[in-house]
Design an enzyme around this catalytic site. Structure first.
Site, mmCIF file in Angstrom:
data_model
loop_
_atom_site.group_PDB
_atom_site.id
_atom_site.type_symbol
_atom_site.label_atom_id
_atom_site.label_comp_id
_atom_site.label_asym_id
_atom_site.label_seq_id
_atom_site.Cartn_x
_atom_site.Cartn_y
_atom_site.Cartn_z
ATOM 1 N N CYS A 17 0.846 -1.110 0.019
ATOM 2 C CA CYS A 17 -0.042 0.130 -0.224
ATOM 3 C C CYS A 17 0.984 1.208 0.047
ATOM 4 O O CYS A 17 2.090 1.238 -0.572
ATOM 5 C CB CYS A 17 -1.061 0.101 0.993
ATOM 6 S SG CYS A 17 0.012 0.056 2.684
ATOM 7 N N ASN A 35 1.836 1.757 4.728
ATOM 8 C CA ASN A 35 2.778 0.200 4.977
ATOM 9 C C ASN A 35 1.743 0.004 6.725
ATOM 10 O O ASN A 35 2.902 -0.212 6.506
ATOM 11 C CB ASN A 35 4.082 -0.442 5.328
ATOM 12 C CG ASN A 35 4.584 -2.068 5.464
ATOM 13 O OD1 ASN A 35 5.556 -2.238 5.773
ATOM 14 N ND2 ASN A 35 3.416 -2.512 4.591
ATOM 15 N N CYS A 88 -1.823 0.128 7.194
ATOM 16 C CA CYS A 88 -2.677 -0.027 7.216
ATOM 17 C C CYS A 88 -3.461 -1.139 6.478
ATOM 18 O O CYS A 88 -3.752 -1.717 7.320
ATOM 19 C CB CYS A 88 -3.838 0.990 7.069
ATOM 20 S SG CYS A 88 -3.519 3.285 7.982
HETATM 21 P P1 4NP Z 1 -1.930 2.830 4.112
HETATM 22 O O1 4NP Z 1 -2.885 3.981 4.826
HETATM 23 O O2 4NP Z 1 -1.548 3.231 2.459
HETATM 24 O O3 4NP Z 1 -3.094 2.037 4.290
HETATM 25 O O4 4NP Z 1 -0.775 2.504 5.084
HETATM 26 C C1 4NP Z 1 -1.536 5.365 5.052
HETATM 27 C C2 4NP Z 1 -0.947 5.336 6.067
HETATM 28 C C3 4NP Z 1 -0.417 7.065 6.300
HETATM 29 C C4 4NP Z 1 -0.678 7.357 4.957
HETATM 30 C C5 4NP Z 1 -1.367 7.208 4.086
HETATM 31 C C6 4NP Z 1 -1.996 6.346 3.682
HETATM 32 N N1 4NP Z 1 -0.149 8.590 5.385
HETATM 33 O O5 4NP Z 1 -0.249 9.723 5.006
HETATM 34 O O6 4NP Z 1 1.239 9.131 6.306
#
Ligand code: 4NP
Length: 154
Positions: free
Chosen positions: A7, A10, A12
């Site tokens: 994703c 990394n 969620c």
């Molecule tokens: P993930 O979600 O890609 O599913 O892990 C996110 C986690 C952090 C951020 C964006 C999406 N962020 O902007 O820090």
């Protein structure tokens, strides 16, 4: 079979997908090596988001995680690189050292037979509420069951 779930951050979606796939594969007795990573490096070394951890706990799925960023050299270590959304897939293909590696990149939800072309993203739940994480779990679980079926029958 070695599969990396990817994703953006990394913390969620992809840690949830890796944990669910490990759980489902163990349950089915199918040997699969799972990994997860992010296309971005903002959260390197951090544990999973508390909302991902809570959702997995609620579902009885074990989680151990430290965030990392997907690197070009990682392509050699995996048979499949499963992106959570189209942006992640585009960034991964751009990073791939060869066309062979780029072809390892697929959208996770392609393995959910109930999903449709043009609607295959696992939406980023980071800025939303707990219901987003519940939805991510359900999408990821359906796709992991489909992936498991694919691996079993190949
Ligand atoms: P993930 O979600 O890609 O599913 O892990 C996110 C986690 C952090 C951020 C964006 C999406 N962020 O902007 O820090």
């Amino acid at each position: 079979m070695r599969v990396s779930f990817v994703c953006l951050g990394n913390i969620c979606r992809s840690p949830m997908a890796a944990a669910v796939m490990a759980h489902r594969a163990a349950e089915a007795g199918v040997p699969v090596q799972v990994d997860s990573a992010g296309t971005a490096g903002w959260h390197i070394g951090e544990p999973a988001d508390p909302r991902t951890a809570a959702e997995l706990r609620r579902r009885g799925v074990a989680l151990t995680h430290a965030a990392r960023q997907f690197a070009a050299a990682d392509f050699a270590r995996f048979d499949l690189v499963l992106a959570m959304d189209a942006d992640n897939a585009r960034n991964l293909r751009r990073l791939a050292p060869s066309a062979h590696d780029a072809a390892k990149v697929r959208l996770l939800r392609e393995f959910d037979a109930a999903s449709h072309d043009g609607d295959r993203d696992v939406p980023d739940p980071y800025y939303g509420g707990d219901d987003g994480f519940r939805r991510v779990f359900e999408m990821v679980d359906a796709a992991c069951l489909g992936l498991l079926e694919t691996l079993r029958t190949r």
